[in-house]
Design a protein around this motif. Structure first.
Motif, short mmCIF file in Angstrom:
data_model
loop_
_atom_site.label_atom_id
_atom_site.label_comp_id
_atom_site.label_asym_id
_atom_site.label_seq_id
_atom_site.Cartn_x
_atom_site.Cartn_y
_atom_site.Cartn_z
N ALA A 126 -19.90 30.25 0.03
CA ALA A 126 -19.46 29.13 -0.79
C ALA A 126 -20.28 27.89 -0.49
O ALA A 126 -20.86 27.74 0.58
CB ALA A 126 -17.99 28.83 -0.52
N PHE A 127 -20.27 27.00 -1.47
CA PHE A 127 -20.69 25.62 -1.24
C PHE A 127 -19.42 24.79 -1.27
O PHE A 127 -18.76 24.67 -2.30
CB PHE A 127 -21.68 25.14 -2.30
N ILE A 128 -19.05 24.25 -0.13
CA ILE A 128 -17.81 23.50 0.00
C ILE A 128 -18.12 22.01 -0.17
O ILE A 128 -18.91 21.45 0.58
CB ILE A 128 -17.15 23.76 1.36
N LYS A 129 -17.49 21.40 -1.14
CA LYS A 129 -17.72 19.98 -1.38
C LYS A 129 -16.91 19.13 -0.41
O LYS A 129 -17.42 18.18 0.17
CB LYS A 129 -17.36 19.63 -2.83
N GLU A 130 -15.64 19.48 -0.25
CA GLU A 130 -14.81 18.70 0.65
C GLU A 130 -13.55 19.49 1.01
O GLU A 130 -13.03 20.25 0.19
CB GLU A 130 -14.40 17.37 0.01
N MET A 131 -13.08 19.33 2.24
CA MET A 131 -11.84 19.94 2.67
C MET A 131 -11.06 18.94 3.51
O MET A 131 -11.62 18.26 4.37
CB MET A 131 -12.10 21.21 3.47
N LYS A 132 -9.75 18.84 3.25
CA LYS A 132 -8.88 17.96 4.01
C LYS A 132 -7.65 18.73 4.45
O LYS A 132 -7.17 19.61 3.74
CB LYS A 132 -8.46 16.75 3.18
N ILE A 133 -7.15 18.39 5.64
CA ILE A 133 -5.92 18.99 6.14
C ILE A 133 -4.91 17.88 6.42
O ILE A 133 -5.24 16.86 7.04
CB ILE A 133 -6.17 19.80 7.42
N TYR A 134 -3.68 18.08 5.92
CA TYR A 134 -2.59 17.13 6.14
C TYR A 134 -1.48 17.85 6.89
O TYR A 134 -1.19 19.02 6.64
CB TYR A 134 -2.05 16.60 4.81
N GLN A 135 -0.81 17.10 7.79
CA GLN A 135 0.33 17.65 8.50
C GLN A 135 1.59 16.88 8.10
O GLN A 135 1.59 15.64 8.06
CB GLN A 135 0.13 17.55 10.02
N ASP A 166 -16.82 17.59 5.02
CA ASP A 166 -17.54 17.26 3.79
C ASP A 166 -19.03 17.62 3.86
O ASP A 166 -19.85 17.02 3.17
CB ASP A 166 -17.39 15.78 3.44
N VAL A 167 -19.39 18.62 4.70
CA VAL A 167 -20.77 19.10 4.76
C VAL A 167 -20.93 20.18 3.70
O VAL A 167 -20.46 21.29 3.86
CB VAL A 167 -21.11 19.66 6.16
N ARG A 168 -21.59 19.84 2.62
CA ARG A 168 -21.55 20.67 1.43
C ARG A 168 -22.19 22.04 1.60
O ARG A 168 -21.76 23.00 1.00
CB ARG A 168 -22.23 19.91 0.29
N VAL A 169 -23.24 22.14 2.42
CA VAL A 169 -23.98 23.40 2.47
C VAL A 169 -23.41 24.39 3.48
O VAL A 169 -23.82 25.54 3.49
CB VAL A 169 -25.47 23.16 2.79
N LYS A 170 -22.48 23.97 4.32
CA LYS A 170 -21.97 24.89 5.34
C LYS A 170 -20.98 25.86 4.69
O LYS A 170 -20.05 25.45 4.00
CB LYS A 170 -21.29 24.13 6.47
N ARG A 171 -21.17 27.15 4.93
CA ARG A 171 -20.40 28.17 4.22
C ARG A 171 -19.21 28.69 5.00
O ARG A 171 -18.30 29.25 4.41
CB ARG A 171 -21.33 29.34 3.87
N LYS A 172 -19.21 28.60 6.30
CA LYS A 172 -18.11 29.13 7.09
C LYS A 172 -17.75 28.11 8.17
O LYS A 172 -18.62 27.55 8.80
CB LYS A 172 -18.51 30.45 7.75
N PHE A 173 -16.47 27.89 8.36
CA PHE A 173 -16.10 26.93 9.40
C PHE A 173 -14.67 27.17 9.85
O PHE A 173 -13.90 27.89 9.21
CB PHE A 173 -16.28 25.50 8.92
N SER A 174 -14.31 26.55 10.96
CA SER A 174 -12.97 26.64 11.52
C SER A 174 -12.43 25.23 11.74
O SER A 174 -13.14 24.37 12.25
CB SER A 174 -12.97 27.39 12.86
N ALA A 175 -11.18 25.03 11.34
CA ALA A 175 -10.51 23.75 11.57
C ALA A 175 -9.47 23.93 12.66
O ALA A 175 -8.55 24.74 12.51
CB ALA A 175 -9.86 23.27 10.28
N PRO A 176 -9.59 23.22 13.78
CA PRO A 176 -8.64 23.40 14.88
C PRO A 176 -7.30 22.73 14.57
O PRO A 176 -7.24 21.63 14.01
CB PRO A 176 -9.34 22.72 16.06
N LEU A 177 -6.21 23.39 14.96
CA LEU A 177 -4.86 22.85 14.81
C LEU A 177 -4.12 23.03 16.12
O LEU A 177 -4.36 23.97 16.86
CB LEU A 177 -4.10 23.58 13.70
N LYS A 178 -3.17 22.12 16.39
CA LYS A 178 -2.32 22.26 17.57
C LYS A 178 -0.87 22.23 17.10
O LYS A 178 -0.39 21.22 16.58
CB LYS A 178 -2.57 21.14 18.57
N LEU A 179 -0.20 23.37 17.27
CA LEU A 179 1.18 23.50 16.81
C LEU A 179 2.13 23.28 17.97
O LEU A 179 2.12 24.01 18.96
CB LEU A 179 1.39 24.91 16.22
N SER A 180 2.99 22.25 17.85
CA SER A 180 3.94 21.95 18.93
C SER A 180 5.21 22.78 18.78
O SER A 180 5.47 23.70 19.54
CB SER A 180 4.27 20.46 18.93
N LYS A 181 6.01 22.48 17.76
CA LYS A 181 7.26 23.22 17.58
C LYS A 181 7.32 23.86 16.20
O LYS A 181 7.33 25.07 16.05
CB LYS A 181 8.44 22.27 17.79
#
Length: 309
Positions: free
Chosen positions: A50-59, A72-87
């Motif tokens: 994919a070409f990713i234009k933008e991705m946002k995560i809301y909690q 918002d790095v358009r040319v990167k095709r694969k990525f991981s977004a870190p999350l920390k789940l408390s409860k």
């Protein structure tokens, strides 16, 4: 989470595939609970071509939404977004694509993610190892009998390997968001087309049997290179797409000629078999993007409410 989670990899979101999209924004909502007293680390992965234009995560908080991640790095095709789940928490993922194919998402632990990457890299290593072995064998045959057929095939095959390396994200990982990375698609397209002309011409002796192929092929190749150059100088996605289609026409031209000569020349049958695989793979990759879900501008998906032990 613990050991049970590491084995099961959070079943509701293990490599879940969603429709391919063209210039669409997709939303995902995930409701999850952590019954452990220790906050748990998670990764939200997108594994796609994919070409990713933008991705946002809301909690979700008690009364509002907190913006916790932006990509918002358009040319990167694969990525991981870190999350920390408390409860217990609800996450909203907003992903806007220029285009995407073979789209799948994961919500997994870093340990399982590392295991998956090791497995994927091992299979990719097998593919690249075999591909380069084929190239080295053909180079050996070239030095043994000085037949340019083997050298031209190496050039053509190298272009294909470069295209796979680009899709597998290796070029981005090595060179980052640079002009070279953005130009890499044009480079391997021209290499495949140029190598295809040389390979088909020499294998079928078209300079003798059908010299018009050489003239048409090189004219199309020149137009394609010109459009790629204009694209990188003045911009314009249409020129890049047109140049890519011209390169496909070059390969299609050689493919049709190989079919015509396949009853008389053994090399022609070899070319037909190879080009058939190439075209089928390209069609399966491209058509879902070009003719996928364009009318849907909003997709709201909710995972199963799952307790992780």
């Amino acid at each position: 989470l613990g050991d049970v989670y590491k084995r099961q990899e959070f079943i509701p979101y293990k490599d879940v595939y969603f429709p391919n999209a063209f210039q669409q924004k997709l939303w995902f909502r995930v409701d999850i609970q952590n019954e452990s007293t220790t906050p748990q680390e998670l990764l939200f992965n997108i594994r796609s071509y994919a070409f990713i234009k933008e991705m946002k995560i809301y909690q979700r908080t008690d009364s509002d939404f907190e913006h916790i991640f932006t990509h918002d790095v358009r040319v990167k095709r694969k990525f991981s977004a870190p999350l920390k789940l408390s409860k217990e928490s609800s996450y909203y993922f907003e992903v806007q694509f220029v285009w995407v194919s073979l789209f799948k998402i994961q919500l997994i632990s870093p340990e399982v993610n590392q295991e998956n990457l090791l497995t994927n890299n091992s299979w990719q290593g097998v593919y690249y190892g075999f591909s380069f072995l084929v190239i080295f064998l053909n180079i050996f045959f070239f030095f043994s009998n000085r037949n340019l057929f083997f050298l031209y095939y190496c050039f053509f095959q190298l272009g294909i390997i470069m295209s796979i390396a680009y899709l597998d994200n290796y070029i981005f990982n090595f060179f980052g968001d640079t002009q070279f990375t953005r130009s890499f698609g044009a480079i391997y397209n021209l290499m495949i087309s140029f190598g295809g002309i040389l390979f088909v011409d020499h294998a079928l002796k078209l300079r003798k049997h059908f010299p018009l192929f050489i003239k048409i092929g090189y004219v199309l190749l020149f137009i394609s290179a010109l459009l790629f150059s204009k694209h990188f100088i003045i911009g314009g996605a249409n020129m890049f797409g047109t140049a890519t289609m011209i390169n496909l026409l070059i390969l299609l031209f050689g493919y049709l000629i190989a079919i015509y000569y396949s009853k008389r020349m053994p090399y022609a049958r070899f070319i037909v078999a190879g080009f058939t695989v190439l075209f089928v793979a390209h069609i399966l990759y491209s058509l879902p993007v070009l003719y996928g879900y364009k009318a849907v501008s909003y997709t709201h998906l909710r995972a199963h409410e799952t307790s992780l032990h």
